[in-house]
Design a protein around this motif. Sequence first.
Motif, PDB file in Angstrom:
ATOM      1  N   LEU A  20       0.845  -1.193   0.000  1.00  0.00           N
ATOM      2  CA  LEU A  20       0.000   0.000   0.000  1.00  0.00           C
ATOM      3  C   LEU A  20       0.881   1.244   0.000  1.00  0.00           C
ATOM      4  N   ARG A  21       0.620   2.159  -0.915  1.00  0.00           N
ATOM      5  CA  ARG A  21       1.406   3.389  -0.962  1.00  0.00           C
ATOM      6  C   ARG A  21       0.804   4.398  -0.002  1.00  0.00           C
ATOM      7  N   VAL A  22       1.627   4.885   0.912  1.00  0.00           N
ATOM      8  CA  VAL A  22       1.153   5.841   1.908  1.00  0.00           C
ATOM      9  C   VAL A  22       1.797   7.207   1.723  1.00  0.00           C
ATOM     10  N   HIS A  23       2.802   7.267   0.887  1.00  0.00           N
ATOM     11  CA  HIS A  23       3.571   8.488   0.669  1.00  0.00           C
ATOM     12  C   HIS A  23       4.282   8.308  -0.657  1.00  0.00           C
ATOM     13  N   ARG A  24       4.642   9.388  -1.326  1.00  0.00           N
ATOM     14  CA  ARG A  24       5.341   9.227  -2.602  1.00  0.00           C
ATOM     15  C   ARG A  24       6.671   8.494  -2.421  1.00  0.00           C
ATOM     16  N   ARG A  25       7.186   8.479  -1.195  1.00  0.00           N
ATOM     17  CA  ARG A  25       8.472   7.841  -0.908  1.00  0.00           C
ATOM     18  C   ARG A  25       8.335   6.500  -0.197  1.00  0.00           C
ATOM     19  N   ILE A  26       7.088   6.092   0.162  1.00  0.00           N
ATOM     20  CA  ILE A  26       6.944   4.945   1.066  1.00  0.00           C
ATOM     21  C   ILE A  26       5.826   4.004   0.609  1.00  0.00           C
ATOM     22  N   LEU A  27       6.147   2.706   0.593  1.00  0.00           N
ATOM     23  CA  LEU A  27       5.158   1.636   0.459  1.00  0.00           C
ATOM     24  C   LEU A  27       5.192   0.815   1.745  1.00  0.00           C
ATOM     25  N   VAL A  28       4.040   0.387   2.223  1.00  0.00           N
ATOM     26  CA  VAL A  28       4.005  -0.477   3.403  1.00  0.00           C
ATOM     27  C   VAL A  28       3.307  -1.783   3.048  1.00  0.00           C
ATOM     28  N   ARG A  29       3.688  -2.819   3.740  1.00  0.00           N
ATOM     29  CA  ARG A  29       3.008  -4.102   3.562  1.00  0.00           C
ATOM     30  C   ARG A  29       1.689  -4.053   4.326  1.00  0.00           C
ATOM     31  N   ARG A  30       0.593  -4.365   3.659  1.00  0.00           N
ATOM     32  CA  ARG A  30      -0.734  -4.203   4.253  1.00  0.00           C
ATOM     33  C   ARG A  30      -0.878  -5.002   5.553  1.00  0.00           C
ATOM     34  N   ASP A  31      -0.371  -6.251   5.552  1.00  0.00           N
ATOM     35  CA  ASP A  31      -0.580  -7.056   6.760  1.00  0.00           C
ATOM     36  C   ASP A  31       0.353  -6.667   7.900  1.00  0.00           C
ATOM     37  N   ALA A  32       1.228  -5.662   7.660  1.00  0.00           N
ATOM     38  CA  ALA A  32       2.074  -5.139   8.736  1.00  0.00           C
ATOM     39  C   ALA A  32       1.447  -3.917   9.406  1.00  0.00           C
TER      40      ALA A  32
END
Length: 255
Positions: free
Chosen positions: A199-211
């Motif tokens: 999931l993209r939360v910022h132009r610089r950051i992707l996070v794993r949804r289940d995390a």
Amino acid sequence: MAFTVLIVDDEAHARINLRLALAPLGDWAVAAECPSAASARGFLQTNPVDLVLLDVQMPQESGLEMARFLSRLEQPPLIVFATAHRGHALEAFDAHALDYIVKPVDERRLHQAMARAQVLLEQRALYTRALRQFTDPAPGFWRELIVRSVGRMDKVALNDVLWIETAGNYVELHLAQRTLLHRTTLTELVQYLDPDEFLRVHRRILVRRDAVLGLRQMPEDGYVVALRGGRSLPVSERYWAAVKAALEGCAPAVR
């Protein structure tokens, strides 16, 4: 799958000794035993191997001549010479042999040579996969990355990555216990990541949804995503609505 080795020696008892010495090594399988360079060449035409255990002094064609033939193959195997004659050591290494073992072969010494060969073959396999990953990506989304750093390569399962963050011409892969630098841009990498998993939360950051544990508003009116492990990451204004909807199961994230 085991690595394959071809034994080439004109003496039957020497071939048997090498085969028996290799038997305890579960990561290696003897593909064939050949009594001459000519028969070995015939075998290799249709049966490539990872390593050749090669005698130096043989009738008609020496092991050194055989090594020159091997070096011209499209994917040459590693070469370990096993010979009763110490005097050929320099010539053997000139032929780019990985190792040189004197007969009668000491089993421990042979095992050391095979362990060294295995490390090189594993690194070569990772390097090949790393090249193919970018030049000929497999259909569908990636499940792992091959990360190169000085003197080593690591295979990283994307299931283990908590978040990914831009770092200049690299991205940082944040795992539970370590962070790795991978030479690509986030824009390039995101094409191969499953949006149902990242999931993209910022132009610089992707996070794993289940995390993700939740979306929280900060006193300064900004938002952060809280991750398992205690880390919180900023959510930019551009993405916060899509992140909120995605976490509620209503919509995919904006890329």
